[in-house]
Design an enzyme around this catalytic site. Structure first.
Site, PDB file in Angstrom:
ATOM      1  N   GLU A 172      -7.574  -2.058  -2.411  1.00 51.68           N
ATOM      2  CA  GLU A 172      -6.709  -1.163  -1.561  1.00 51.68           C
ATOM      3  C   GLU A 172      -5.698  -0.283  -2.069  1.00 51.68           C
ATOM      4  OE1 GLU A 172      -4.795  -3.286   1.867  1.00 51.68           O
ATOM      5  OE2 GLU A 172      -6.122  -5.102   1.305  1.00 51.68           O
ATOM      6  N   LEU A 213      -2.711   2.306  17.882  1.00 51.44           N
ATOM      7  CA  LEU A 213      -2.046   3.564  18.067  1.00 51.44           C
ATOM      8  C   LEU A 213      -2.289   4.124  19.540  1.00 51.44           C
ATOM      9  CD1 LEU A 213      -2.882   5.819  14.882  1.00 51.44           C
ATOM     10  CD2 LEU A 213      -0.749   4.306  15.485  1.00 51.44           C
ATOM     11  N   HIS A 241      -8.096  -0.896   5.520  1.00 47.01           N
ATOM     12  CA  HIS A 241      -8.551  -2.117   6.105  1.00 47.01           C
ATOM     13  C   HIS A 241      -9.108  -2.996   5.069  1.00 47.01           C
ATOM     14  CE1 HIS A 241      -9.660  -4.891   9.376  1.00 47.01           C
ATOM     15  NE2 HIS A 241     -10.860  -5.009   8.443  1.00 47.01           N
ATOM     16  N   ASN A 281       0.825  -0.983   0.105  1.00 50.63           N
ATOM     17  CA  ASN A 281       0.089  -0.173   0.038  1.00 50.63           C
ATOM     18  C   ASN A 281       0.790   1.172   0.047  1.00 50.63           C
ATOM     19  OD1 ASN A 281      -2.984  -0.254   0.056  1.00 50.63           O
ATOM     20  ND2 ASN A 281      -2.093  -1.935   1.499  1.00 50.63           N
ATOM     21  N   GLU A 340     -10.623   6.623  18.450  1.00 46.97           N
ATOM     22  CA  GLU A 340     -10.031   5.909  19.595  1.00 46.97           C
ATOM     23  C   GLU A 340     -10.511   4.735  19.635  1.00 46.97           C
ATOM     24  OE1 GLU A 340     -10.294   8.691  23.072  1.00 46.97           O
ATOM     25  OE2 GLU A 340      -8.997  10.197  21.548  1.00 46.97           O
ATOM     26  N   ASP A 385     -11.146   0.333  14.262  1.00 42.15           N
ATOM     27  CA  ASP A 385     -11.828   0.495  12.862  1.00 42.15           C
ATOM     28  C   ASP A 385     -13.110   0.972  13.080  1.00 42.15           C
ATOM     29  OD1 ASP A 385      -9.569  -1.092  11.700  1.00 42.15           O
ATOM     30  OD2 ASP A 385     -10.501  -3.140  12.265  1.00 42.15           O
ATOM     31  N   ASN A 438      -6.595   4.853   7.758  1.00 37.99           N
ATOM     32  CA  ASN A 438      -6.154   3.573   7.858  1.00 37.99           C
ATOM     33  C   ASN A 438      -6.821   2.826   6.684  1.00 37.99           C
ATOM     34  OD1 ASN A 438      -5.114   0.958   8.952  1.00 37.99           O
ATOM     35  ND2 ASN A 438      -7.188   0.583   9.396  1.00 37.99           N
TER      36      ASN A 438
HETATM   37  C1  GAR Z   1      -3.070  -4.963   3.756  1.00 38.02           C
HETATM   38  O1  GAR Z   1      -4.059  -5.664   3.297  1.00 38.02           O
HETATM   39  C2  GAR Z   1      -3.965  -3.917   4.908  1.00 38.02           C
HETATM   40  O2  GAR Z   1      -5.145  -3.639   4.355  1.00 38.02           O
HETATM   41  C3  GAR Z   1      -3.794  -4.782   6.144  1.00 38.02           C
HETATM   42  O3  GAR Z   1      -2.667  -5.290   6.121  1.00 38.02           O
HETATM   43  C4  GAR Z   1      -2.105  -5.606   4.955  1.00 38.02           C
HETATM   44  C5  GAR Z   1      -0.892  -4.892   4.545  1.00 38.02           C
HETATM   45  O4  GAR Z   1      -0.289  -5.067   3.429  1.00 38.02           O
HETATM   46  N1  GAR Z   1      -4.110  -3.979   7.406  1.00 38.02           N
HETATM   47  C6  GAR Z   1      -5.051  -4.579   8.341  1.00 38.02           C
HETATM   48  O5  GAR Z   1      -5.374  -5.473   8.277  1.00 38.02           O
HETATM   49  C7  GAR Z   1      -5.249  -3.461   9.340  1.00 38.02           C
HETATM   50  N2  GAR Z   1      -6.461  -3.943  10.310  1.00 38.02           N
HETATM   51  P1  GAR Z   1       1.007  -3.956   2.971  1.00 38.02           P
HETATM   52  O6  GAR Z   1       2.200  -4.089   3.898  1.00 38.02           O
HETATM   53  O7  GAR Z   1       1.466  -5.112   1.651  1.00 38.02           O
HETATM   54  O8  GAR Z   1       0.465  -2.862   2.374  1.00 38.02           O
END
Ligand code: GAR
Length: 207
Positions: A181, A94, A110, A14, A148, A151, A108
């Site tokens: 994403e 956080l 998700h 990302n 706070e 998600d 964020n």
């Molecule tokens: C992604 O799929 C992101 O949406 C998820 O972790 C992965 C990170 O991939 N985040 C969560 O699950 C947050 N709750 P990346 O390091 O390749 O971007």
């Protein structure tokens, strides 16, 4: 220019999508000023280095207490003079003090359509395992402001992705990244950089 600090914990795909979108002009008026990782030797740090972005590793095990870790994290973000903090696969909750200080300035990504498959314990591959276990036919990704809770902040953008016969958590994760994403995260940053997002009564309004 919107100064963006990106927090990562892993692969950094990302982060890469954001770096690329800034480079090719899809995201305008924004620049990544710092990448902070809570883990050392992750691919996200290599991606930052390759793009010439300052990086820093701040990990809990280097500190005497979680409080000291949180203080260092907040200090590092403050020093970057970031206008926006992007959690791009940052898998730690956080510190409330940081969330408060940067209210409506932390976003964020998700990997599900919130409020499905989110909250405590839902991260990374686990989200896709649960979606497949439940047998949903559509999943996707969400970009939201961080509050706070877990998600629970105002939703900025969502994109749906179809589940197809034979999907595994891994194939689904890949498609959700590619189709959702890597698109909506840069789009959200672009909207913020162009001043088109307002939060009112806990909801995002686009102009
Ligand atoms: C992604 O799929 C992101 O949406 C998820 O972790 C992965 C990170 O991939 N985040 C969560 O699950 C947050 N709750 P990346 O390091 O390749 O971007």
């Amino acid at each position: 220019m919107l100064r963006v600090a990106v927090l990562v914990s892993g692969g950094g795909t990302n982060l890469q999508a954001l770096i690329d979108a800034i480079a090719d002009g899809t995201v305008r008026n924004a620049g990544i000023v710092k990448v902070i990782s809570n883990k050392s030797a992750v691919k996200a740090l290599d991606r930052a280095e390759k793009a010439g972005i300052p990086r820093e590793v701040i990990k809990i095990s280097d500190f005497e207490s979680p409080r000291d870790f949180e203080k260092a994290l907040i200090e590092s973000i403050d020093q970057s003079e970031a206008d926006l903090i992007v959690l791009a696969g940052f898998l730690l909750v956080l510190p409330p003090a940081l969330v408060k200080k940067y209210e409506n300035r932390i976003i964020n990504i998700h990997p599900s359509l919130i409020p499905s498959f989110c909250g405590k314990g839902f991260y990374g591959l686990k989200v896709h395992e649960e979606a497949l276990k439940r047998g949903v036919k559509i999943t996707g990704a969400t970009v939201h402001f961080v509050d706070e809770g877990c998600d629970s902040g105002p939703i900025i953008l969502q994109r749906a992705v179809n589940i197809i016969e034979g999907d595994t958590p891994e194939t689904l994760q890949k498609r959700v990244m590619e189709e959702a994403e890597w698109k909506i995260l840069p789009e959200a940053v672009n909207l913020i950089a162009s001043g088109r997002i307002k939060v009112k009564d806990g909801k995002v309004e686009l102009s």
